[in-house]
Design a protein around this motif. Structure first.
Motif, PDB file in Angstrom:
ATOM      1  N   VAL A  99      -9.837   9.973   5.059  1.00 25.45           N
ATOM      2  CA  VAL A  99      -8.458   9.614   4.747  1.00 25.45           C
ATOM      3  C   VAL A  99      -7.555  10.813   5.030  1.00 25.45           C
ATOM      4  CG1 VAL A  99      -6.894   8.921   2.888  1.00 25.45           C
ATOM      5  CG2 VAL A  99      -9.224   7.983   2.988  1.00 25.45           C
ATOM      6  N   PRO A 100      -6.419  10.622   5.713  1.00 24.34           N
ATOM      7  CA  PRO A 100      -5.492  11.734   5.926  1.00 24.34           C
ATOM      8  C   PRO A 100      -5.107  12.382   4.601  1.00 24.34           C
ATOM      9  CG  PRO A 100      -4.852   9.830   7.257  1.00 24.34           C
ATOM     10  CD  PRO A 100      -5.958   9.368   6.359  1.00 24.34           C
ATOM     11  N   TYR A 105      -6.841  10.031  -2.266  1.00 17.94           N
ATOM     12  CA  TYR A 105      -6.902   9.487  -3.626  1.00 17.94           C
ATOM     13  C   TYR A 105      -8.294   9.774  -4.182  1.00 17.94           C
ATOM     14  CZ  TYR A 105      -9.409   5.749  -1.223  1.00 17.94           C
ATOM     15  OH  TYR A 105     -10.318   5.064  -0.455  1.00 17.94           O
ATOM     16  N   HIS A 106      -8.441   9.674  -5.484  1.00 18.80           N
ATOM     17  CA  HIS A 106      -9.723   9.945  -6.133  1.00 18.80           C
ATOM     18  C   HIS A 106     -10.473   8.640  -6.368  1.00 18.80           C
ATOM     19  CE1 HIS A 106      -8.880  14.195  -6.861  1.00 18.80           C
ATOM     20  NE2 HIS A 106      -7.650  13.834  -7.177  1.00 18.80           N
ATOM     21  N   GLN A 107     -11.792   8.667  -6.133  1.00 19.36           N
ATOM     22  CA  GLN A 107     -12.631   7.524  -6.460  1.00 19.36           C
ATOM     23  C   GLN A 107     -12.632   7.328  -7.973  1.00 19.36           C
ATOM     24  OE1 GLN A 107     -14.424   5.335  -4.413  1.00 19.36           O
ATOM     25  NE2 GLN A 107     -14.823   4.224  -6.316  1.00 19.36           N
ATOM     26  N   GLY A 142      -5.037   4.076  -2.839  1.00 19.15           N
ATOM     27  CA  GLY A 142      -6.058   3.636  -1.892  1.00 19.15           C
ATOM     28  C   GLY A 142      -5.532   3.673  -0.477  1.00 19.15           C
ATOM     29  N   ALA A 143      -6.443   3.735   0.491  1.00 24.92           N
ATOM     30  CA  ALA A 143      -6.053   3.742   1.901  1.00 24.92           C
ATOM     31  C   ALA A 143      -7.261   3.375   2.752  1.00 24.92           C
ATOM     32  CB  ALA A 143      -5.511   5.113   2.321  1.00 24.92           C
ATOM     33  N   TYR A 167      -2.764   5.473 -11.736  1.00 28.82           N
ATOM     34  CA  TYR A 167      -3.448   4.464 -10.925  1.00 28.82           C
ATOM     35  C   TYR A 167      -3.254   3.081 -11.557  1.00 28.82           C
ATOM     36  CZ  TYR A 167      -5.862   8.002  -8.046  1.00 28.82           C
ATOM     37  OH  TYR A 167      -6.155   9.015  -7.166  1.00 28.82           O
ATOM     38  N   CYS A 168      -3.700   2.045 -10.870  1.00 25.73           N
ATOM     39  CA  CYS A 168      -3.421   0.675 -11.297  1.00 25.73           C
ATOM     40  C   CYS A 168      -4.076   0.350 -12.635  1.00 25.73           C
ATOM     41  CB  CYS A 168      -3.916  -0.314 -10.249  1.00 25.73           C
ATOM     42  SG  CYS A 168      -2.915  -0.332  -8.737  1.00 25.73           S
TER      43      CYS A 168
END
Length: 209
Positions: A99-100, A105-107, A142-143, A167-168
């Motif tokens: 991911v750029p 983002y973190h898992q 996310g991406a 986060y969501c």
């Protein structure tokens, strides 16, 4: 190594089961044949069945030592991993592109996946190599690089870890944007009709600008 077989009986919704073999095996279209499995979720990867009964998504291989969430609406249905054949491992294990950094983002232990079947941009089209980026407000959650129909975008949820603040949470509506890698544009997509985020959700959507 494990040479026998185990039959798993599913409850409704999500079932976490381990992969018992010592070698990788492809996630094949046999997953779709029973009609009871809606999709499978791993760590940051997922697969679902399309309308033609083919498996799609970023989860391409079951790997030793891993567990997978199987989503089903059918209580009492059963599943058994086929015994892998070391001489017939036809699918090459795919490594997802990094991911750029600007969309890192973190898992999280809380995650959902949105499979994009159609994507309609005004006066242009998305290209292989462009990125679909998901936000919760102004936080990247996310991406995934666009690879064509049924590209799956992982969307992370808040799980109490400080790294997942913002986060969501249940019923948040993610915002999708398209990052055009050649031009550097970031195009916001229409959020009307996007299903709300729920942990272990598997959603199939279209995106329009």
């Amino acid at each position: 190594s494990y040479n026998g077989s185990i039959s798993y009986i599913f409850d409704e919704f999500a079932n976490l089961i381990s992969y018992p073999y010592s070698i990788n095996q492809p996630v094949g279209n046999y997953i779709c044949e029973s009609g009871s499995i809606n999709g499978i979720i791993g760590e940051g990867i997922a697969a679902t069945c399309d309308e033609n009964g083919n498996i799609d998504g970023s989860l391409e291989d079951f790997v030793p030592g891993a567990g997978y969430w199987f989503k089903t609406d059918d209580t009492g249905s059963s599943f058994e991993y086929p015994v892998p054949d070391p001489s017939n491992l036809s699918r090459k294990i795919a490594k997802l592109p990094p991911v750029p950094i600007e969309y890192h983002y973190h898992q999280s232990t809380q995650q959902a996946f949105y499979f994009i079947t159609e994507l309609d941009l005004v006066n242009s089209s998305i290209n292989i190599g462009d990125w679909i980026v998901a936000y919760n407000g102004d936080v990247v959650v996310g991406a995934r690089m666009w690879t064509g129909e049924y590209t799956d975008v992982p969307i992370m949820g808040s799980d109490g870890n400080p790294k997942t603040v913002g986060y969501c949470e249940e019923d948040d509506i993610p915002i999708f944007k398209i990052s055009r890698m050649q031009s550097g544009e970031l195009l916001e997509m229409n959020s009307v009709g996007i299903p709300p985020w729920n942990n272990l959700g598997l959603e199939i959507i279209s995106l329009t600008q």
